[in-house]
Write an enzyme that holds these catalytic residues in place. Structure first.
Site, PDB file in Angstrom:
ATOM      1  N   PHE A 203      -0.956  -0.036  -1.548  1.00 16.17           N
ATOM      2  CA  PHE A 203      -1.328   0.658  -2.786  1.00 16.17           C
ATOM      3  C   PHE A 203      -2.479  -0.031  -3.486  1.00 16.17           C
ATOM      4  O   PHE A 203      -2.815  -1.177  -3.189  1.00 16.17           O
ATOM      5  CB  PHE A 203      -0.124   0.706  -3.734  1.00 16.17           C
ATOM      6  CG  PHE A 203       0.363  -0.658  -4.145  1.00 16.17           C
ATOM      7  CD1 PHE A 203      -0.208  -1.329  -5.218  1.00 16.17           C
ATOM      8  CD2 PHE A 203       1.386  -1.296  -3.450  1.00 16.17           C
ATOM      9  CE1 PHE A 203       0.223  -2.607  -5.590  1.00 16.17           C
ATOM     10  CE2 PHE A 203       1.830  -2.573  -3.819  1.00 16.17           C
ATOM     11  CZ  PHE A 203       1.241  -3.219  -4.879  1.00 16.17           C
ATOM     12  N   MET A 379       6.034   0.371  -8.199  1.00 18.48           N
ATOM     13  CA  MET A 379       5.185   1.241  -9.025  1.00 18.48           C
ATOM     14  C   MET A 379       5.836   1.594 -10.356  1.00 18.48           C
ATOM     15  O   MET A 379       5.190   2.225 -11.201  1.00 18.48           O
ATOM     16  CB  MET A 379       4.794   2.504  -8.263  1.00 18.48           C
ATOM     17  CG  MET A 379       5.956   3.353  -7.836  1.00 18.48           C
ATOM     18  SD  MET A 379       5.344   4.899  -7.146  1.00 18.48           S
ATOM     19  CE  MET A 379       6.551   5.201  -5.878  1.00 18.48           C
ATOM     20  N   HIS A 402       6.981 -12.965  -2.001  1.00 17.11           N
ATOM     21  CA  HIS A 402       5.806 -12.080  -1.911  1.00 17.11           C
ATOM     22  C   HIS A 402       6.003 -10.737  -2.610  1.00 17.11           C
ATOM     23  O   HIS A 402       5.113  -9.895  -2.604  1.00 17.11           O
ATOM     24  CB  HIS A 402       5.448 -11.819  -0.463  1.00 17.11           C
ATOM     25  CG  HIS A 402       6.140 -10.632   0.157  1.00 17.11           C
ATOM     26  ND1 HIS A 402       7.518 -10.516   0.183  1.00 17.11           N
ATOM     27  CD2 HIS A 402       5.654  -9.527   0.746  1.00 17.11           C
ATOM     28  CE1 HIS A 402       7.825  -9.368   0.772  1.00 17.11           C
ATOM     29  NE2 HIS A 402       6.729  -8.746   1.126  1.00 17.11           N
ATOM     30  N   GLY A 405      11.016  -7.208  -2.744  1.00 17.52           N
ATOM     31  CA  GLY A 405      11.794  -7.076  -1.507  1.00 17.52           C
ATOM     32  C   GLY A 405      12.558  -5.758  -1.496  1.00 17.52           C
ATOM     33  O   GLY A 405      13.072  -5.304  -2.522  1.00 17.52           O
TER      34      GLY A 405
HETATM   35  P1  5GP Z   1       5.551  -5.626   1.699  1.00 17.36           P
HETATM   36  O1  5GP Z   1       4.273  -6.311   1.887  1.00 17.36           O
HETATM   37  O2  5GP Z   1       6.674  -6.369   2.317  1.00 17.36           O
HETATM   38  O3  5GP Z   1       5.539  -4.205   2.034  1.00 17.36           O
HETATM   39  O4  5GP Z   1       5.859  -5.601   0.152  1.00 17.36           O
HETATM   40  C1  5GP Z   1       5.223  -6.192  -0.880  1.00 17.36           C
HETATM   41  C2  5GP Z   1       5.955  -5.928  -2.170  1.00 17.36           C
HETATM   42  O5  5GP Z   1       5.173  -5.018  -2.939  1.00 17.36           O
HETATM   43  C3  5GP Z   1       7.296  -5.234  -2.095  1.00 17.36           C
HETATM   44  O6  5GP Z   1       8.315  -6.162  -1.853  1.00 17.36           O
HETATM   45  C4  5GP Z   1       7.432  -4.608  -3.471  1.00 17.36           C
HETATM   46  O7  5GP Z   1       8.094  -5.480  -4.345  1.00 17.36           O
HETATM   47  C5  5GP Z   1       6.011  -4.428  -3.938  1.00 17.36           C
HETATM   48  N1  5GP Z   1       5.568  -3.033  -4.090  1.00 17.36           N
HETATM   49  C6  5GP Z   1       5.740  -2.003  -3.242  1.00 17.36           C
HETATM   50  N2  5GP Z   1       5.153  -0.881  -3.712  1.00 17.36           N
HETATM   51  C7  5GP Z   1       4.577  -1.214  -4.897  1.00 17.36           C
HETATM   52  C8  5GP Z   1       3.790  -0.521  -5.868  1.00 17.36           C
HETATM   53  O8  5GP Z   1       3.478   0.666  -5.751  1.00 17.36           O
HETATM   54  N3  5GP Z   1       3.360  -1.228  -6.953  1.00 17.36           N
HETATM   55  C9  5GP Z   1       3.656  -2.548  -7.135  1.00 17.36           C
HETATM   56  N4  5GP Z   1       3.200  -3.181  -8.209  1.00 17.36           N
HETATM   57  N5  5GP Z   1       4.408  -3.222  -6.242  1.00 17.36           N
HETATM   58  C10 5GP Z   1       4.855  -2.581  -5.131  1.00 17.36           C
HETATM   59 MN    MN Z   2       2.446  -6.606   2.413  1.00 20.97          MN
END
Ligand code: 5GP
Ligand code: MN
Ligand code: MN
Length: 480
Positions: A203, A379, A402, A405
């Site tokens: 995103f 989000m 990171h 989760g």
């Molecule tokens: P990953 O890299 O494992 O997919 O996730 C990274 C983290 O991004 C997720 O654990 C979640 O907490 C966060 N995340 C996922 N979608 C969104 C989003 O649309 N906005 C924000 N701010 N964080 C997100």
């Molecule tokens: Mn990621």
């Protein structure tokens, strides 16, 4: 299911060494997060990881840990770079998936009323989704240059300024990258994805700073309450995925012996010092560079979108890169283990490097306060900026969490949520404007599929591996 956990102290849990485990394993979590971690295969996967040759001290699960491919997401494994091994599954398919945050000097007040225009313009100008091409479409020659030169290529081609490189992990260029070790098929997949978000969990989010918890560090990072910032989350797209796949197959062909010793084939690893280990490392480093260029191009395009929407130059809006940090990576690093300096392949999969103040690899601008760490929430929830904590080198090989989760699978999420409803609710209740290629993505990424990011950050802060600096909240979000 029969996995013993002993509490070492507050927030620190240990799976004691037994059987063929080469070390114990540790989980860093509060009781509530631990309950969630116990719901899937995370603990079993963490325990399996301790079977990898050269594993040092312990395999570690961060507070946001959940089950992944072989190795948990939110996992850190430091494997001896001379006598151990390197494992593509412990890096992850999306090599150098990571996040970067860009500052602006705009305030939330100035943005209010313009959200729809901004989100539409971002969505129209930043390629996302499965198809859609990239900001740059080029031949394999260009891909090869990007693979070896990283953000330096972007600088030369007008997609970056000098300072962008300084505020990126490894200054946007991982040494030891060799484009010849990346397959033709991977390069072909990369060709029309240079500067593209991709789909699903990736995103671009415009956010407002809601809290600054540490004024001094906040000032060093250039963060203030009510300020608008931009958070970008994406990785190496099809190129990285193909590279992971290619090397998993090669390990199966060439290192059956080691593979047979492991409790899970998904942990497939190449022995340190073998040709394949060297080749994978060189290919992974190349994919890392590709991902940095990807995030750089998206950020630079975002500057141009803001210029059009706000009718001011990006320099006037002070749109500087705060920091870019990887969270799917293995890196040869020197760490002190039992008083001895050791070369380790530190695998961080869904884990963020969090080097403390004074570390020579922290950019000069932040060396006195510690490396910026960026932790997205969802989000519909807060995200955090931390700084590498004093205890990170001792406890986690310089790492922290990171994200929040995941709590549930994508399939489960689609049964629980409907994209259109989620979008409407976010807009009406929280004035968050989401635009996505598909409603299914919005359902799969609904705020409710993620854990409590506040709790994850509380644990990181309390352990002193990553200290709270600031919290942000979404304003506009685009997704694949
Ligand atoms: P990953 O890299 O494992 O997919 O996730 C990274 C983290 O991004 C997720 O654990 C979640 O907490 C966060 N995340 C996922 N979608 C969104 C989003 O649309 N906005 C924000 N701010 N964080 C997100
Ligand atoms: Mn990621
Ligand atoms: Mn990713």
């Amino acid at each position: 299911d029969g996995i013993t956990l002993e509490q070492v102290r507050e927030f620190v849990w240990e799976i004691p060494q037994e059987g063929d485990m080469r070390t114990p394993a540790r989980v860093l979590a509060s009781e509530s997060l631990l309950e969630e971690i116990k719901e899937d295969k995370t603990l079993e996967q963490l325990k399996n990881t301790t079977h990898l040759p050269g594993i040092t001290n312990y395999a570690i699960c961060m507070p946001d840990g959940h089950q992944g491919y072989g190795f948990p997401v939110g996992g850190v494994g430091a494997l001896d770079a001379e006598n151990g091994c390197i494992s593509p599954g412990a890096v992850g398919y999306d090599i150098n998936c990571g996040v970067r945050m860009m500052r602006t000097n705009l305030t939330y007040d100035e943005l209010q009323g313009r959200e729809e225009e901004l989100v539409d313009s971002l969505f129209a100008n930043i390629p996302s989704g499965l198809g859609g091409g990239g900001i740059v479409e080029a031949g394999v020659d260009t891909v090869e240059e990007i693979l070896e030169r990283g953000v330096d290529w972007a600088l030369e081609n007008g997609h970056a300024v000098e300072e962008d490189l300084l505020h990126c992990e490894d200054e946007g260029m991982r040494a030891g990258a060799d484009a010849d070790k990346v397959s033709q098929k991977a390069k072909d997949r990369g060709k029309n994805q240079i500067g593209s978000l991709g789909s699903g969990n990736h995103f671009l989010e415009v956010q407002r700073v809601t809290d600054v918890f540490d004024d001094d560090v906040g000032e060093a990072f250039g963060l203030e309450e009510d300020q608008i910032v931009v958070l970008i989350h994406c990785g190496s797209r099809g190129l990285g995925h193909q590279t992971c796949n290619d090397y998993l197959r090669k390990i199966e062909q060439q290192h059956q012996g080691l593979l047979n010793q492991l409790p899970d084939k998904e942990l497939a690893a190449a022995p340190a010092g073998s040709q394949l280990a060297e080749d994978y490392y060189a290919a992974m480093n190349a994919a890392i560079n590709f991902a940095w260029v990807n995030r750089q191009l998206i950020m630079h395009r975002t500057r141009q979108v803001f210029e059009r929407v706000f009718d001011r130059s990006w320099e006037e809006m002070d749109m500087h890169l705060l920091y870019d940090v990887a969270h799917n990576i293995a890196k040869k690093e020197t760490h002190t283990v039992d008083g001895e300096e050791r070369e380790l392949y530190v695998h961080r999969k869904g884990a963020t490097r969090a080097f403390p103040a004074g570390h020579p690899e922290v950019p000069k601008a932040y060396r006195d306060v510690g490396q910026p760490v960026i932790i997205p929430g969802s989000m519909g929830a807060g995200s955090y900026v931390l700084r590498g904590g004093e205890n990170s080198m001792d406890l986690t090989f310089g790492s922290t969490a990171h994200g929040a989760g995941r709590l549930m699978s994508r399939t489960q999420a689609k049964n629980e949520f409907w994209g259109g409803d989620v979008q409407q609710q976010l807009e009406e209740q929280d004035r968050i404007y989401v635009k996505a290629q598909s409603g299914a993505t919005v359902a799969e990424e609904a705020p409710g599929v993620y854990k409590d990011v506040d709790e994850v950050v509380r644990v990181s802060d309390a352990l002193g591996i990553g200290d709270k600096v600031a919290r942000t909240f979404p304003v506009c979000n685009i997704k694949g």
